[in-house]
Design an enzyme around this catalytic site. Sequence first.
Site, mmCIF file in Angstrom:
data_model
loop_
_atom_site.group_PDB
_atom_site.id
_atom_site.type_symbol
_atom_site.label_atom_id
_atom_site.label_comp_id
_atom_site.label_asym_id
_atom_site.label_seq_id
_atom_site.Cartn_x
_atom_site.Cartn_y
_atom_site.Cartn_z
ATOM 1 N N GLY A 54 0.824 -1.197 0.000
ATOM 2 C CA GLY A 54 0.000 0.000 0.000
ATOM 3 C C GLY A 54 0.858 1.247 0.000
ATOM 4 N N GLN A 59 2.899 9.934 1.270
ATOM 5 C CA GLN A 59 4.246 9.363 1.346
ATOM 6 C C GLN A 59 5.142 9.779 0.180
ATOM 7 O OE1 GLN A 59 2.426 5.295 2.109
ATOM 8 N NE2 GLN A 59 4.377 5.094 3.178
ATOM 9 N N CYS A 100 5.819 -0.227 7.067
ATOM 10 C CA CYS A 100 5.494 0.957 6.277
ATOM 11 C C CYS A 100 6.689 1.323 5.412
ATOM 12 C CB CYS A 100 5.163 2.109 7.220
ATOM 13 S SG CYS A 100 4.746 3.641 6.378
ATOM 14 N N LEU A 101 6.431 1.655 4.141
ATOM 15 C CA LEU A 101 7.532 2.014 3.244
ATOM 16 C C LEU A 101 8.248 3.281 3.715
ATOM 17 C CD1 LEU A 101 5.919 1.255 -0.235
ATOM 18 C CD2 LEU A 101 7.589 -0.114 1.029
ATOM 19 N N HIS A 142 -4.438 1.733 7.673
ATOM 20 C CA HIS A 142 -3.064 2.229 7.771
ATOM 21 C C HIS A 142 -2.829 3.361 6.762
ATOM 22 C CE1 HIS A 142 1.488 1.449 7.989
ATOM 23 N NE2 HIS A 142 1.359 2.220 6.928
ATOM 24 N N GLU A 143 -3.258 3.127 5.512
ATOM 25 C CA GLU A 143 -3.030 4.139 4.461
ATOM 26 C C GLU A 143 -3.890 5.376 4.698
ATOM 27 O OE1 GLU A 143 -0.493 3.662 2.823
ATOM 28 O OE2 GLU A 143 -0.281 1.501 3.071
ATOM 29 N N HIS A 146 -2.249 7.776 6.950
ATOM 30 C CA HIS A 146 -1.241 8.635 6.295
ATOM 31 C C HIS A 146 -1.882 9.935 5.802
ATOM 32 C CE1 HIS A 146 2.461 6.360 6.253
ATOM 33 N NE2 HIS A 146 1.894 5.291 5.744
HETATM 34 NI NI NI Z 1 2.653 3.355 5.682
#
Ligand code: NI
Length: 187
Positions: A54, A59, A100-101, A142-143, A146
């Site tokens: 995701g 991000q 998380c990226l 989660h996304e 963000h």
């Molecule tokens: Ni993340």
Amino acid sequence: MVLLLKSGMALLSILRYPDSRLHKIAKPVTAFDQRIKQLVADMAETMYEAPGVGLAATQVDVHEQILVIDVSDTQSDLRVFINPQIVWASEERQIYDEGCLSVPGIYDGVERPARIKARAKDTDGKPFEIEAEGLMAVCIQHEMDHLKGKVFVEYLSPLKRNRIKARMAKEERELRKDRERDRVGMR
Ligand code: NI
């Protein structure tokens, strides 16, 4: 930095925690135009390349309410959520090890509603609803965090969070040193 790919898509750079831009609040998308379609294609490419399941526009330093998610094993089930809202969440909760990226290498348990119903728009602005459970439910929540400027480590204890910040800062210094070395041709 934008890396151009031959397909006309681009890899975007992903902000790393604790970059303050990760805490910006994303605005709703109002024009479902070519720019949004290109951004979604680039976000998907960036997510697959990472690889991740995701990615939120936040991000990649674009503060608009856009998510791309693909929880399939084969990277063949891309879901796009524009202006997403959670319209129902189960009382039942589950703890899932999240990563998380923007916080590479860190995984920790976060408790969230186990099942949700979300409403969003696709790249043409067409509304849809989805009921999700398991990893998909985790990922959407989660996304969506963000987009509200929240990173999953903020659910962890202050002690853990400070350790993660210190580790990220150390890695950032090392990355910068590597780049500097590359620049002056020392390796
Ligand atoms: Ni993340």
